[in-house]
Write a protein that holds these residues in place. Structure first.
Motif, PDB file in Angstrom:
ATOM      1  N   SER A  59       0.832  -1.201   0.000  1.00  0.00           N
ATOM      2  CA  SER A  59       0.000   0.000   0.000  1.00  0.00           C
ATOM      3  C   SER A  59       0.866   1.250   0.000  1.00  0.00           C
ATOM      4  CB  SER A  59      -0.941   0.018   1.209  1.00  0.00           C
ATOM      5  OG  SER A  59      -0.217  -0.085   2.416  1.00  0.00           O
ATOM      6  N   GLN A  60       0.197   2.379  -0.265  1.00  0.00           N
ATOM      7  CA  GLN A  60       0.850   3.672  -0.241  1.00  0.00           C
ATOM      8  C   GLN A  60       0.057   4.585   0.699  1.00  0.00           C
ATOM      9  OE1 GLN A  60       2.094   5.408  -3.935  1.00  0.00           O
ATOM     10  NE2 GLN A  60       2.152   3.454  -5.008  1.00  0.00           N
ATOM     11  N   VAL A  61       0.752   5.189   1.650  1.00  0.00           N
ATOM     12  CA  VAL A  61       0.116   6.029   2.659  1.00  0.00           C
ATOM     13  C   VAL A  61       0.166   7.492   2.228  1.00  0.00           C
ATOM     14  CG1 VAL A  61       0.228   6.845   5.049  1.00  0.00           C
ATOM     15  CG2 VAL A  61       0.687   4.432   4.515  1.00  0.00           C
ATOM     16  N   PHE A  62      -1.002   8.133   2.251  1.00  0.00           N
ATOM     17  CA  PHE A  62      -1.106   9.559   1.993  1.00  0.00           C
ATOM     18  C   PHE A  62      -1.763  10.220   3.196  1.00  0.00           C
ATOM     19  CE2 PHE A  62      -0.490   7.918  -2.210  1.00  0.00           C
ATOM     20  CZ  PHE A  62       0.118   8.939  -2.941  1.00  0.00           C
ATOM     21  N   GLY A  63      -1.473  11.498   3.397  1.00  0.00           N
ATOM     22  CA  GLY A  63      -1.943  12.196   4.593  1.00  0.00           C
ATOM     23  C   GLY A  63      -3.307  12.837   4.467  1.00  0.00           C
ATOM     24  N   PHE A  64      -4.264  12.192   3.821  1.00  0.00           N
ATOM     25  CA  PHE A  64      -5.622  12.721   3.788  1.00  0.00           C
ATOM     26  C   PHE A  64      -6.193  12.664   5.203  1.00  0.00           C
ATOM     27  CE2 PHE A  64      -5.260  10.816  -0.563  1.00  0.00           C
ATOM     28  CZ  PHE A  64      -5.343  12.002  -1.284  1.00  0.00           C
ATOM     29  N   ASP A  65      -6.735  13.798   5.685  1.00  0.00           N
ATOM     30  CA  ASP A  65      -7.303  13.785   7.033  1.00  0.00           C
ATOM     31  C   ASP A  65      -8.787  13.442   6.971  1.00  0.00           C
ATOM     32  OD1 ASP A  65      -9.018  16.261   7.087  1.00  0.00           O
ATOM     33  OD2 ASP A  65      -7.107  17.225   6.652  1.00  0.00           O
ATOM     34  N   SER A  66      -9.441  13.422   8.127  1.00  0.00           N
ATOM     35  CA  SER A  66     -10.818  12.934   8.199  1.00  0.00           C
ATOM     36  C   SER A  66     -11.823  13.804   7.456  1.00  0.00           C
ATOM     37  CB  SER A  66     -11.251  12.788   9.658  1.00  0.00           C
ATOM     38  OG  SER A  66     -11.210  14.048  10.315  1.00  0.00           O
ATOM     39  N   SER A  67     -11.456  15.033   7.118  1.00  0.00           N
ATOM     40  CA  SER A  67     -12.356  15.910   6.359  1.00  0.00           C
ATOM     41  C   SER A  67     -12.198  15.725   4.856  1.00  0.00           C
ATOM     42  CB  SER A  67     -12.084  17.379   6.714  1.00  0.00           C
ATOM     43  OG  SER A  67     -10.829  17.794   6.187  1.00  0.00           O
ATOM     44  N   GLU A  68     -11.268  14.861   4.436  1.00  0.00           N
ATOM     45  CA  GLU A  68     -10.931  14.751   3.019  1.00  0.00           C
ATOM     46  C   GLU A  68     -11.320  13.404   2.408  1.00  0.00           C
ATOM     47  OE1 GLU A  68      -7.106  17.449   2.252  1.00  0.00           O
ATOM     48  OE2 GLU A  68      -6.682  15.825   3.646  1.00  0.00           O
ATOM     49  N   GLU A  69     -12.372  12.805   2.916  1.00  0.00           N
ATOM     50  CA  GLU A  69     -12.791  11.512   2.367  1.00  0.00           C
ATOM     51  C   GLU A  69     -13.124  11.612   0.880  1.00  0.00           C
ATOM     52  OE1 GLU A  69     -15.283   8.786   4.572  1.00  0.00           O
ATOM     53  OE2 GLU A  69     -15.188  10.102   6.312  1.00  0.00           O
ATOM     54  N   ALA A  70     -13.831  12.662   0.492  1.00  0.00           N
ATOM     55  CA  ALA A  70     -14.199  12.831  -0.913  1.00  0.00           C
ATOM     56  C   ALA A  70     -12.960  13.011  -1.782  1.00  0.00           C
ATOM     57  CB  ALA A  70     -15.135  14.027  -1.067  1.00  0.00           C
ATOM     58  N   ARG A  71     -12.003  13.781  -1.287  1.00  0.00           N
ATOM     59  CA  ARG A  71     -10.761  13.997  -2.037  1.00  0.00           C
ATOM     60  C   ARG A  71      -9.984  12.690  -2.187  1.00  0.00           C
ATOM     61  NH1 ARG A  71      -5.496  17.212   0.094  1.00  0.00           N
ATOM     62  NH2 ARG A  71      -4.275  17.142  -1.831  1.00  0.00           N
ATOM     63  N   ALA A  72      -9.921  11.910  -1.120  1.00  0.00           N
ATOM     64  CA  ALA A  72      -9.221  10.636  -1.174  1.00  0.00           C
ATOM     65  C   ALA A  72      -9.905   9.682  -2.140  1.00  0.00           C
ATOM     66  CB  ALA A  72      -9.152  10.023   0.221  1.00  0.00           C
ATOM     67  N   LEU A  73     -11.239   9.710  -2.164  1.00  0.00           N
ATOM     68  CA  LEU A  73     -11.993   8.857  -3.079  1.00  0.00           C
ATOM     69  C   LEU A  73     -11.711   9.236  -4.521  1.00  0.00           C
ATOM     70  CD1 LEU A  73     -14.070   6.639  -3.526  1.00  0.00           C
ATOM     71  CD2 LEU A  73     -15.879   8.365  -3.292  1.00  0.00           C
ATOM     72  N   ARG A  74     -11.677  10.538  -4.811  1.00  0.00           N
ATOM     73  CA  ARG A  74     -11.360  10.986  -6.177  1.00  0.00           C
ATOM     74  C   ARG A  74      -9.959  10.552  -6.568  1.00  0.00           C
ATOM     75  NH1 ARG A  74     -13.768  15.769  -4.378  1.00  0.00           N
ATOM     76  NH2 ARG A  74     -11.722  16.778  -4.144  1.00  0.00           N
ATOM     77  N   PHE A  75      -9.033  10.688  -5.622  1.00  0.00           N
ATOM     78  CA  PHE A  75      -7.650  10.277  -5.889  1.00  0.00           C
ATOM     79  C   PHE A  75      -7.607   8.790  -6.243  1.00  0.00           C
ATOM     80  CE2 PHE A  75      -3.625   8.454  -4.618  1.00  0.00           C
ATOM     81  CZ  PHE A  75      -2.678   9.346  -5.098  1.00  0.00           C
ATOM     82  N   ALA A  76      -8.297   7.972  -5.467  1.00  0.00           N
ATOM     83  CA  ALA A  76      -8.297   6.527  -5.698  1.00  0.00           C
ATOM     84  C   ALA A  76      -8.958   6.176  -7.027  1.00  0.00           C
ATOM     85  CB  ALA A  76      -9.004   5.825  -4.545  1.00  0.00           C
ATOM     86  N   GLU A  77     -10.016   6.887  -7.376  1.00  0.00           N
ATOM     87  CA  GLU A  77     -10.715   6.621  -8.639  1.00  0.00           C
ATOM     88  C   GLU A  77      -9.868   7.027  -9.835  1.00  0.00           C
ATOM     89  OE1 GLU A  77     -14.303   8.814  -8.092  1.00  0.00           O
ATOM     90  OE2 GLU A  77     -15.374   7.140  -7.133  1.00  0.00           O
TER      91      GLU A  77
ATOM     92  N   GLN B 103      -6.572   7.237  -9.876  1.00  0.00           N
ATOM     93  CA  GLN B 103      -5.300   6.516  -9.918  1.00  0.00           C
ATOM     94  C   GLN B 103      -5.484   5.124  -9.300  1.00  0.00           C
ATOM     95  OE1 GLN B 103      -1.810   9.430  -9.353  1.00  0.00           O
ATOM     96  NE2 GLN B 103      -3.474  10.433  -8.232  1.00  0.00           N
ATOM     97  N   PRO B 104      -6.229   4.271  -9.986  1.00  0.00           N
ATOM     98  CA  PRO B 104      -6.555   2.942  -9.438  1.00  0.00           C
ATOM     99  C   PRO B 104      -5.342   2.047  -9.223  1.00  0.00           C
ATOM    100  CG  PRO B 104      -7.167   3.084 -11.760  1.00  0.00           C
ATOM    101  CD  PRO B 104      -6.813   4.467 -11.325  1.00  0.00           C
ATOM    102  N   GLU B 105      -4.214   2.395  -9.857  1.00  0.00           N
ATOM    103  CA  GLU B 105      -3.011   1.576  -9.679  1.00  0.00           C
ATOM    104  C   GLU B 105      -2.382   1.768  -8.297  1.00  0.00           C
ATOM    105  OE1 GLU B 105      -1.508   5.564 -10.974  1.00  0.00           O
ATOM    106  OE2 GLU B 105      -3.220   4.277 -11.471  1.00  0.00           O
ATOM    107  N   VAL B 106      -2.774   2.848  -7.601  1.00  0.00           N
ATOM    108  CA  VAL B 106      -2.239   3.132  -6.269  1.00  0.00           C
ATOM    109  C   VAL B 106      -3.087   2.415  -5.218  1.00  0.00           C
ATOM    110  CG1 VAL B 106      -1.784   4.916  -4.550  1.00  0.00           C
ATOM    111  CG2 VAL B 106      -1.314   5.365  -6.961  1.00  0.00           C
ATOM    112  N   ARG B 107      -2.453   1.605  -4.408  1.00  0.00           N
ATOM    113  CA  ARG B 107      -3.162   0.923  -3.322  1.00  0.00           C
ATOM    114  C   ARG B 107      -3.168   1.864  -2.119  1.00  0.00           C
ATOM    115  NH1 ARG B 107       0.414  -3.249  -5.369  1.00  0.00           N
ATOM    116  NH2 ARG B 107      -0.768  -4.722  -6.634  1.00  0.00           N
ATOM    117  N   LEU B 108      -4.166   2.717  -2.108  1.00  0.00           N
ATOM    118  CA  LEU B 108      -4.219   3.819  -1.151  1.00  0.00           C
ATOM    119  C   LEU B 108      -4.568   3.350   0.255  1.00  0.00           C
ATOM    120  CD1 LEU B 108      -4.261   6.898  -0.564  1.00  0.00           C
ATOM    121  CD2 LEU B 108      -6.676   6.876  -1.252  1.00  0.00           C
ATOM    122  N   TRP B 109      -3.790   3.859   1.234  1.00  0.00           N
ATOM    123  CA  TRP B 109      -4.108   3.662   2.649  1.00  0.00           C
ATOM    124  C   TRP B 109      -4.130   5.046   3.286  1.00  0.00           C
ATOM    125  CZ3 TRP B 109      -0.382   1.357   6.877  1.00  0.00           C
ATOM    126  CH2 TRP B 109      -1.080   1.278   8.108  1.00  0.00           C
TER     127      TRP B 109
END
Length: 235
Positions: free
Chosen positions: A114-132, A134-140
């Motif tokens: 996995s790859q760890v990024f510093g999205f905080d608890s207010s950034e769920e939507a941003r993290a979801l967009r990032f994951a969508e 860049q599906p090759e990134v195993r986001l944690w």
């Protein structure tokens, strides 16, 4: 999910990525962690001190990587003749995404758990967009998983005896590049006060490229304006 226990943490010299790194290591003490910082060449000089403080705190070395093509954001703007727009900012693509993808390719990203990024608890939507996008990134995102806010990250760093980066102490919400082309009117008026040379340089470049990166409401109408037109009370 790969069977490997190798985990890369993308450290940005921001409070949230620092705490995300510490938390991930606490949650997975036996994993093979690699902590990596992408240096854009345009951040506050105090970031060097903060990186060393965080490195001591997490107990792991932080690898620094940078673009092989551009020295800083100014070089990107001059080279691309573009500041920002609907398509985003070229500095993000050239100095961050392209550099990260080069590192991933060189280090066989498919073998990482996995790859760890510093999205905080207010950034769920941003993290979801990032994951969508860049599906090759195993986001944690451990901060989201644990419901940790940015303010809680500030507190944890202070409790650890780590002085916050200079940009936070000056009142900026994020510790990004000085003179970010994605900043709003209030941000740029603050840059004008705190870093007048940076403001003047961006205003000159904006004029030369025929660009307008600011937005302000003038006579009741919100429109895009150049920095030289920016009302002093905007934002």
């Amino acid at each position: 999910m790969s069977g490997s226990n190798r985990i890369v943490v993308w450290f940005s010299c921001g409070a949230t990525s620092a705490v995300a790194a510490k938390l991930a290591i606490e949650l997975r003490p036996h994993a093979d962690f690699h902590v990596v910082y992408i240096d854009t060449g345009s951040e506050h000089e105090d970031n060097a001190r903060f990186l060393l403080d965080v490195q001591r705190w997490i107990g792991l070395p932080i690898e620094t990587i940078r673009s092989e093509k551009y020295a800083d954001t100014w070089a990107v703007f001059e080279g691309r003749k573009y500041l920002a727009g609907i398509a985003g900012a070229p500095c993000t693509l050239e100095l961050k995404k392209a550099v990260r993808e080069r590192w991933e390719k060189e280090h066989e990203w498919t073998c990482w758990e996995s790859q760890v990024f510093g999205f905080d608890s207010s950034e769920e939507a941003r993290a979801l967009r990032f994951a969508e996008n860049q599906p090759e990134v195993r986001l944690w995102s451990p901060l989201i998983a644990k419901g940790i806010t940015k303010d809680a990250c500030f507190l944890r760093l202070q409790q650890a005896g780590i002085e916050l980066p200079a940009m936070y102490k000056l009142g900026y919400r994020s510790n990004n590049c000085m003179g970010c082309v994605k900043g709003n009117a209030g941000y740029w008026n603050k840059i004008k006060r705190d870093f007048p040379d940076t403001f003047a340089r961006m205003a000159e470049l904006e004029s030369r490229l025929g660009a307008k990166i600011g937005q302000a409401t003038i006579n009741g109408v919100r429109r895009r304006v150049s920095l030289n037109e920016l009302p002093v009370n905007a934002g």
